[in-house]
Design a protein around this motif. Structure first.
Motif: not given
Length: 830
Positions: A511, A535, A537-538
């Motif tokens: 993150d 994650s 978002d990753f």
């Protein structure tokens, strides 16, 4: 980056430019001249890199800031060039070549061509050991064994540290002790764990490793399977550990400890005090402070080998057995080389492996002896020996070796993962038109070459691939030559913003990972078993920012869906979602990945359907499937014209296979496992004209139709493994069609198998025959043990036949030092 490695990259780009695909691309208007000039530019860079390589070997230039930065810039330019050629290849696959996007790609080529001004200026160690391979350590072994046995019933848990520099053989000595008969008689329970964590002493990881080792046999051999305890909390793990060790008199080896937290160590020690009186621990470490914290007796300080022992070890690795007597001049040169190794076994083995069988080149031996690497400031004997061997590698092998730095210290490598990375990054040489010399063969060849010079250790052939480790010093060398590889343990590592290959042994930092800093990423790895990306978002950022990804490993992830943007990664060759037990559906955009060569979906037990448009993956060579579907999209699979390997696993609803497929023309490897509802699997020359390797495992309802003998006479199988088939009564007739090709046959855990057919005695090329765990086999063919090519013969329940076969069957063909040469079987099994 190493100048010679960049030279190899430039050479591979020139080879690609000369390929047929690019000859076709050159026919496009206004592009032919630019591509010719582009080739000339790269050729010029290549020639200058040869000069840079010579300068880089000299200390004054090697440490110079200017040369390092120049090599880095050349690496960036060549990487950009590789991306451009990749894009042309992608467009060519879409049958558009440059027609629609020629102007944009032409601009990129011209930009790179104009850079010519640059050219005006590089987890666990195993307890196995072959005693005859250990030289000069009998005295050390006796001292350690005496310490272990002389106070056999001490109330306190004794901890004996073995301390020494890297490469001296601390782990080898511990193995030597561990496998001694006296130790086996005195300790009913033996365990082996490797810490190998450079940064911390993780109590949870240590407990898990001890439990997994305790699950293994008392002999302490490396387990074939280890349960994943990562989801348990510390309290649950403690209960498991206590249950395993309670009342057992054990010997525990804790290998390769770099750092230790005293409080945590006391916690671990107190947990394992539940063993019987006389239990002991051996710790191996480079660090005297670790020995002070963990040890209860004075440490055993390991010294270097004597000159004579070093020479004996060198001769063992440099010569075939007994051949050294014919080359006294080379032995004398070897003695001088050994003096430079300082008694370090790893250095001796490495240089010995480098010189192996080069008996007709006295000059080469003298060059090794007199090489200036031995005298470089700040380089000890072991690193000098390792650097000498590295310098002799072909450029392709150098690049492959450097990627080993992407895995953490102490990691147990799996050949499938490593060679898949090499393949995706284009690091393997082309087959040169030889159909039998595949990319897999090249990968196996490199592994054996690295093994022969002691860069690999604990090398184990487990049938469908290899496991191995590398010494910490070899890992250090790989890290030093891999300037574009980032092993991300700590936020401080994120400062290295020129990395092209990212590896995350842990998933705690995803993150906060600064994705936008890394512009040239080609690989993303999660090398630790059971640890995958967590994650969202990753993942979203990676698939939208890293446009040039070639290798994306999302195994053990927990994602329920993938972003549609994954279909934009047009350079992607390898995508793995192995063991993702949450994902239910894949975006159809995956089928836009026209350059994808390997798609791994095995272990995706919740996957409801395969993506639509699978037939568009025209470059796909390997496909692994787990799905809830009752029927696979066979019409799409049949159109995968490049498919060479197909694995179908844990498809619990699947009842039939290949009924709607007329032919899979280039399929060479087929594995079907744990498909408990599967009833039919047609196997004949019509469906599989190129099939060489077959694995069928744990399919309860599967029956093989007999068919007609003439229908199967053209089968060309080389490797057949059948496991846990309840319906198997005798060997299927289609196997007889491979009488002139079959080399490996293994049948195990087939309870209803009652007889082996007489025609099995005609398998003249069979090298391995194993029939194990088949208790109802009542008869064997006459003269089965007299097969002319047989090297390994194992049949349960027939001890007299087994004993006789050992007398009549020759030993396997092996090179000196016990290293098996790769052959076509290993090529298929990878």
């Amino acid at each position: 980056m190493d100048a010679f490695v960049l030279f190899g990259l430039a050479e591979s780009l020139i080879t690609k430019l000369a390929s047929r695909a690019f000859e076709e691309a050159c026919q496009v208007r206004d592009l032919y001249v630019d591509l010719q000039q582009f080739t000339q530019t790269i050729s010029y860079i290549k020639s200058v890199l040869l000069d840079a390589d010579q300068k880089q070997k000299k200390q004054t230039f090697y440490d110079g800031f200017e040369l390092k930065n120049w090599l880095w810039l050349v690496g960036v330019v060549l990487s950009d060039a590789e991306n451009v050629l990749d894009e042309i290849e992608f467009q060519n696959l879409r049958k558009k070549v440059i027609k629609d996007n020629g102007g944009r790609i032409l601009t990129k080529i011209i930009d790179i061509r104009n850079d010519t001004h640059l050219a005006h200026r590089g987890e666990m160690t195993y307890s196995r050991v072959i005693n005859s391979e250990v030289i000069g350590r009998e005295h050390d072994k006796k001292k350690i064994i005496d310490l272990l046995i002389q106070h056999g019933n001490d109330e306190n848990l004794s901890v004996i540290p073995i301390v020494g520099l890297g490469g001296l053989g601390k782990t080898t000595l511990a193995k030597f002790v561990f496998n001694d008969e006296k130790i086996s008689r005195n300790f009913s329970f033996k365990m082996w764990v490797c810490v190998a964590d450079f940064y911390s002493f993780d109590i949870k990881e240590i407990i898990i490793k001890i439990i997994n080792s305790a699950n293994d046999s008392p002999k302490g051999d490396a387990p074939t399977y280890q349960q994943n305890y990562r989801d348990l909390d510390i309290e649950q793990l403690q209960n498991h550990l206590i249950n395993k060790l309670n009342g057992q008199k054990f010997l525990l080896i804790v290998d390769d400890v770099w750092v230790v937290d005293r409080v945590k160590w006391i916690q671990v020690r107190d947990l394992i005090q539940v063993g019987a009186l006389g239990s002991k621990i051996i710790v191996t470490t480079r660090n005297n402070s670790v020995a002070s914290v963990m040890g209860t007796v004075s440490p055993h300080i390991l010294e270097g080998l004597s000159l004579e022992d070093s020479l004996s070890l060198f001769v063992k690795w440099a010569f075939k057995e007994g051949v050294e007597r014919r080359y006294p001049q080379l032995v004398n040169i070897g003695r001088e080389i050994v003096k430079k190794c300082g008694g370090h076994p790893l250095a001796v083995r490495t240089v010995g492996g480098l010189l192996f069988s080069k008996y007709d080149s006295v000059g080469f031996w003298e060059n090794v002896r007199d090489n200036e690497i031995w005298n470089l400031p700040g380089t000890d004997e072991i690193l000098s020996a390792l650097k000498l061997s590295y310098a002799q590698m072909p450029s392709d092998m150098k690049k492959c070796f450097a990627t080993l730095s992407l895995y953490p210290r102490g990691h147990t490598f799996d050949s499938f993962h490593v060679t898949s990375l090499w393949r995706a990054l284009g690091l393997l040489p082309a087959p040169n038109g030889n159909q039998n010399q595949t990319l897999k063969y090249s990968a196996n060849h490199y592994l054996y070459e690295l093994l022969s010079i002691s860069f690999l250790q604990d090398f184990v052939d487990y049938g469908i691939g290899f496991a191995f480790k590398i010494d910490d010093l070899v890992h250090e060398l790989a890290s030093s030559v891999a300037r574009d590889c980032l092993l991300a343990y700590h936020p401080n590592h994120f400062m290295l913003d020129n990395a092209q290959h990212l590896s995350f042994p842990e998933n705690l930092l995803l993150d906060v990972f600064p994705i936008e800093k890394f512009k040239y990423v080609k690989s993303i790895l999660f090398p630790t078993a059971g640890v995958g990306p967590n994650s969202r978002d990753f993942l979203n950022a990676c698939t939208s920012i890293y446009k040039h990804l070639r290798f994306l490993d999302l195994s053990d992830s927990m994602y329920e869906t993938l972003p549609r943007s994954i279909g934009n990664l047009k350079h992607l060759r390898y995508l793995s979602l192995e063991n993702n037990r949450n994902i239910k559906k894949l975006p159809d955009s995956i089928c836009n990945l026209l350059m994808l060569e390997m798609l791994i979906l095995s272990g995706c037990t919740e996957l409801e359907t395969l993506p639509k448009g699978l037939k568009n993956l025209i470059s796909l060579q390997q496909l692994e499937i787990t799905t809830k579907q009752c029927v696979l999209p066979e019409d799409e699979i049949a159109n995968l014209s490049s498919l060479q390997t197909l694995r179908i696993e844990f498809c619990s609803n699947l009842e039939s296979l290949f009924g709607g497929i007329k032919k899979l023309p280039v399929l060479r490897v087929l594995c079907v496992a744990n498909c408990r509802s599967l009833k039919t699997l047609p196997l004949d020359i019509e469906h599989f004209p190129a099939l060489e390797t077959l694995l069928v495992d744990n399919c309860d309802l599967l029956e093989f139709p007999e068919g007609h003998e003439d229908q199967n006479s053209s089968m060309r199988l080389k490797v057949v493994t059948i496991v846990s088939l309840d319906q198997l009564v005798t060997l299927p007739l289609w196997l007889r069609g491979s009488v002139n090709t079959l080399q490996y046959l293994s049948i195990s855990s087939c309870n209803n198998l009652v007889a082996l057919p007489q025609w099995l005695s005609g398998m003249n090329y069979l090298k391995t025959l194993c029939i194990t765990g088949c208790p109802n086999v009542m008869s064997l063919p006459n003269d089965i043990h007299c097969l002319p090519s047989l090297e390994r013969f194992e049949i349960d329940g027939y001890p007299e036949l087994h004993r006789k076969s050992q007398l009549e069957v020759g030993e396997s063909s092996r090179t000196p030092n016990g290293i098996d040469e790769p052959d076509e079987i290993e090529e298929d099994l990878e």
